[in-house]
Motif scaffolding. Sequence first.
Motif, PDB file in Angstrom:
ATOM      1  N   LEU A 257      -8.550   2.305  16.693  1.00  0.00           N
ATOM      2  CA  LEU A 257      -7.519   1.352  16.597  1.00  0.00           C
ATOM      3  C   LEU A 257      -8.065   0.216  15.549  1.00  0.00           C
ATOM      4  O   LEU A 257      -7.486  -0.563  15.161  1.00  0.00           O
ATOM      5  CB  LEU A 257      -6.876   0.860  17.752  1.00  0.00           C
ATOM      6  N   GLU A 258      -9.385   0.030  15.563  1.00  0.00           N
ATOM      7  CA  GLU A 258      -9.975  -1.028  14.690  1.00  0.00           C
ATOM      8  C   GLU A 258      -9.777  -1.019  13.364  1.00  0.00           C
ATOM      9  O   GLU A 258      -9.867  -1.751  12.453  1.00  0.00           O
ATOM     10  CB  GLU A 258     -11.463  -1.174  15.096  1.00  0.00           C
ATOM     11  N   ASN A 259      -9.461   0.672  13.021  1.00  0.00           N
ATOM     12  CA  ASN A 259      -9.159   0.945  11.560  1.00  0.00           C
ATOM     13  C   ASN A 259      -7.857   0.862  11.113  1.00  0.00           C
ATOM     14  O   ASN A 259      -7.454   0.923  10.155  1.00  0.00           O
ATOM     15  CB  ASN A 259      -9.840   2.213  11.306  1.00  0.00           C
ATOM     16  N   LEU A 260      -6.865   0.496  12.064  1.00  0.00           N
ATOM     17  CA  LEU A 260      -5.380   0.435  12.070  1.00  0.00           C
ATOM     18  C   LEU A 260      -4.880  -0.420  10.768  1.00  0.00           C
ATOM     19  O   LEU A 260      -4.066  -0.374   9.812  1.00  0.00           O
ATOM     20  CB  LEU A 260      -4.903   0.426  13.297  1.00  0.00           C
ATOM     21  N   PRO A 261      -5.712  -1.741  10.931  1.00  0.00           N
ATOM     22  CA  PRO A 261      -5.209  -2.774  10.006  1.00  0.00           C
ATOM     23  C   PRO A 261      -5.367  -2.330   8.550  1.00  0.00           C
ATOM     24  O   PRO A 261      -4.679  -2.547   7.685  1.00  0.00           O
ATOM     25  CB  PRO A 261      -5.928  -3.978  10.302  1.00  0.00           C
ATOM     26  N   ARG A 262      -6.414  -1.740   8.419  1.00  0.00           N
ATOM     27  CA  ARG A 262      -6.964  -1.232   6.834  1.00  0.00           C
ATOM     28  C   ARG A 262      -5.907  -0.165   6.545  1.00  0.00           C
ATOM     29  O   ARG A 262      -5.390  -0.215   5.119  1.00  0.00           O
ATOM     30  CB  ARG A 262      -8.285  -0.638   7.117  1.00  0.00           C
ATOM     31  N   VAL A 263      -5.421   0.495   7.265  1.00  0.00           N
ATOM     32  CA  VAL A 263      -4.490   1.749   7.059  1.00  0.00           C
ATOM     33  C   VAL A 263      -3.065   0.881   6.748  1.00  0.00           C
ATOM     34  O   VAL A 263      -2.599   1.354   5.737  1.00  0.00           O
ATOM     35  CB  VAL A 263      -4.336   2.627   8.247  1.00  0.00           C
ATOM     36  N   LEU A 264      -2.724   0.238   7.427  1.00  0.00           N
ATOM     37  CA  LEU A 264      -1.551  -0.650   7.311  1.00  0.00           C
ATOM     38  C   LEU A 264      -1.364  -1.391   6.032  1.00  0.00           C
ATOM     39  O   LEU A 264      -0.531  -1.308   5.288  1.00  0.00           O
ATOM     40  CB  LEU A 264      -1.110  -1.610   8.312  1.00  0.00           C
ATOM     41  N   GLU A 265      -2.711  -1.910   5.647  1.00  0.00           N
ATOM     42  CA  GLU A 265      -2.761  -2.522   4.206  1.00  0.00           C
ATOM     43  C   GLU A 265      -2.665  -1.550   3.345  1.00  0.00           C
ATOM     44  O   GLU A 265      -1.872  -1.673   2.278  1.00  0.00           O
ATOM     45  CB  GLU A 265      -3.954  -3.269   4.293  1.00  0.00           C
ATOM     46  N   GLU A 266      -3.052  -0.284   3.478  1.00  0.00           N
ATOM     47  CA  GLU A 266      -2.897   0.742   2.189  1.00  0.00           C
ATOM     48  C   GLU A 266      -1.528   1.043   2.086  1.00  0.00           C
ATOM     49  O   GLU A 266      -0.984   1.260   1.176  1.00  0.00           O
ATOM     50  CB  GLU A 266      -3.893   1.897   2.774  1.00  0.00           C
ATOM     51  N   LEU A 267      -0.705   1.343   3.240  1.00  0.00           N
ATOM     52  CA  LEU A 267       0.601   1.371   3.216  1.00  0.00           C
ATOM     53  C   LEU A 267       1.481   0.421   2.362  1.00  0.00           C
ATOM     54  O   LEU A 267       2.400   0.746   1.430  1.00  0.00           O
ATOM     55  CB  LEU A 267       1.054   1.733   4.838  1.00  0.00           C
ATOM     56  N   VAL A 268       1.098  -1.076   2.798  1.00  0.00           N
ATOM     57  CA  VAL A 268       1.815  -1.852   1.885  1.00  0.00           C
ATOM     58  C   VAL A 268       1.448  -1.916   0.397  1.00  0.00           C
ATOM     59  O   VAL A 268       2.347  -2.006  -0.274  1.00  0.00           O
ATOM     60  CB  VAL A 268       1.412  -3.247   2.736  1.00  0.00           C
ATOM     61  N   ASN A 269       0.119  -1.990   0.334  1.00  0.00           N
ATOM     62  CA  ASN A 269      -0.210  -1.832  -1.086  1.00  0.00           C
ATOM     63  C   ASN A 269       0.157  -0.668  -2.158  1.00  0.00           C
ATOM     64  O   ASN A 269       0.456  -0.719  -3.294  1.00  0.00           O
ATOM     65  CB  ASN A 269      -1.801  -2.008  -1.247  1.00  0.00           C
ATOM     66  N   SER A 270      -0.037   0.769  -1.461  1.00  0.00           N
ATOM     67  CA  SER A 270      -0.060   1.717  -2.106  1.00  0.00           C
ATOM     68  C   SER A 270       1.336   2.334  -2.238  1.00  0.00           C
ATOM     69  O   SER A 270       1.984   3.042  -3.083  1.00  0.00           O
ATOM     70  CB  SER A 270      -0.725   2.750  -1.888  1.00  0.00           C
ATOM     71  N   GLN A 271       2.205   1.991  -0.993  1.00  0.00           N
ATOM     72  CA  GLN A 271       3.487   2.553  -0.734  1.00  0.00           C
ATOM     73  C   GLN A 271       3.553   4.128  -0.936  1.00  0.00           C
ATOM     74  O   GLN A 271       4.376   4.466  -1.711  1.00  0.00           O
ATOM     75  CB  GLN A 271       4.569   1.878  -1.733  1.00  0.00           C
ATOM     76  N   PRO A 272       2.748   4.818  -0.385  1.00  0.00           N
ATOM     77  CA  PRO A 272       2.742   6.425  -0.531  1.00  0.00           C
ATOM     78  C   PRO A 272       3.927   6.859   0.282  1.00  0.00           C
ATOM     79  O   PRO A 272       4.434   6.269   1.216  1.00  0.00           O
ATOM     80  CB  PRO A 272       1.456   6.674   0.095  1.00  0.00           C
ATOM     81  N   ASP A 273       4.429   8.160   0.066  1.00  0.00           N
ATOM     82  CA  ASP A 273       5.065   8.884   1.048  1.00  0.00           C
ATOM     83  C   ASP A 273       4.544   9.513   1.869  1.00  0.00           C
ATOM     84  O   ASP A 273       5.090   9.829   2.914  1.00  0.00           O
ATOM     85  CB  ASP A 273       6.109   9.825  -0.001  1.00  0.00           C
TER      86      ASP A 273
END
Length: 404
Positions: free
Chosen positions: A101-117
């Motif tokens: 869970l400590e890495n979840l903020p980084r993953v969310l940041e990637e989702l916001v910035n990259s907008q992958p499908d």
Amino acid sequence: MFLTILVPTYNRGYYLDGLLRQLSDSRIFRSLKDIEIVVANNCSTDQTRSIAEGYLSALPNMRIVNHTVHVASAEENIFRSFGYCNGEYTWVLSDDDVPLLENLPRVLEELVNSQPDFLLTNCALSSPTGEVLTHAVVPMHAQSHTTDILDIAERFGFWYMLAGISLQIVRTSLVRSYDFKPLTEISVIYSHVAAYLDCFHGKKTVVLNCPLMWYVTRNDVRHWKKAARKMNVGDDFFWTLGFIRQLKYLIDRGVVPANILAYGLDSNEKARWRLSFSILERFFRQVVRMRCKPARRQSLTAGQFHEIAEILLNSDPFYRDVIRDIRTLYVLPRGVRRWVNVRQWMKEVSLIYKIKRQVDSLRAHSHTYLQTLYLRTHRGFQIYHVGPSFWATKKGKEHYLYNE
């Protein structure tokens, strides 16, 4: 809502309790906004429902979906539960996995910035006793890599990275309306991989070098045999006929190329090998099992045998001799009391060992292309000529060089 964490579960209240406890106790997770949890209860008969309800106060963003109809597999439970996910993205999290869970903020940041499908995360690997095997199963030089989901399937296989449901975060709208039924009717196992390839083919895919969970290595042989008995299919059906038919479905829809078995790779944490060889090896194993343990579900009809043999022959002409011998073994008369006719029995055993030697030889050819690059051994190191460079590795450590 930005992210839905979908937790499919059935009669695993003990594991669900551990997962929900980890989520509720995590300060980092509690600080994150715009996230919901959906527990998809597949008509559990244990304490799953009461355990989930016990966390409603600690996890006010959680909903429990108590399905009234039981489905036979986790895949089907996942597919039907996407309709209850309100997030722009959905992370399917297995109830027995351990999230980082400590890495979840980084993953969310990637989702916001990259907008992958489709987002595929790296994962950390541990033994069942908790020994750390690796912090990233796929060596990556960059923090993220934008690609196509088909490229991942061709380079790492259908049965490894793409099969791990907890490694992936998907755009909910693209899976919510997808018709999963044709794939589950072919073979439920790995149907989610084939479905994701169909859903996200040509869509933006990002591989993120940020582990989101611990993957625990387990000996799953008993699990797969139990699943095969439950579905009344041969023990190797999921990797032979079932997989071949899933591929044909995707080929007919233009999702994967017709010659994907000719160059597609499968992999695990140690090495990669040709996907077609995995099918060949299991095909041989199934024919031997069919003769030694003649249960009805283990049998291959003549049409099924031809279906597997034909796609293997089309994928690699080097399989011609071994498939010819497997066919000879398949049609060999099998008496009720084989031990009475010793000559016939010895002929069968001899043929099985002959095919095994051929398969073992093909395994060495299929596991890695490094053999074609090998030059010589010097002071305990094997020397390879790779492109413009020379590489050295100790014997038994070739998989590290292969990964590079």
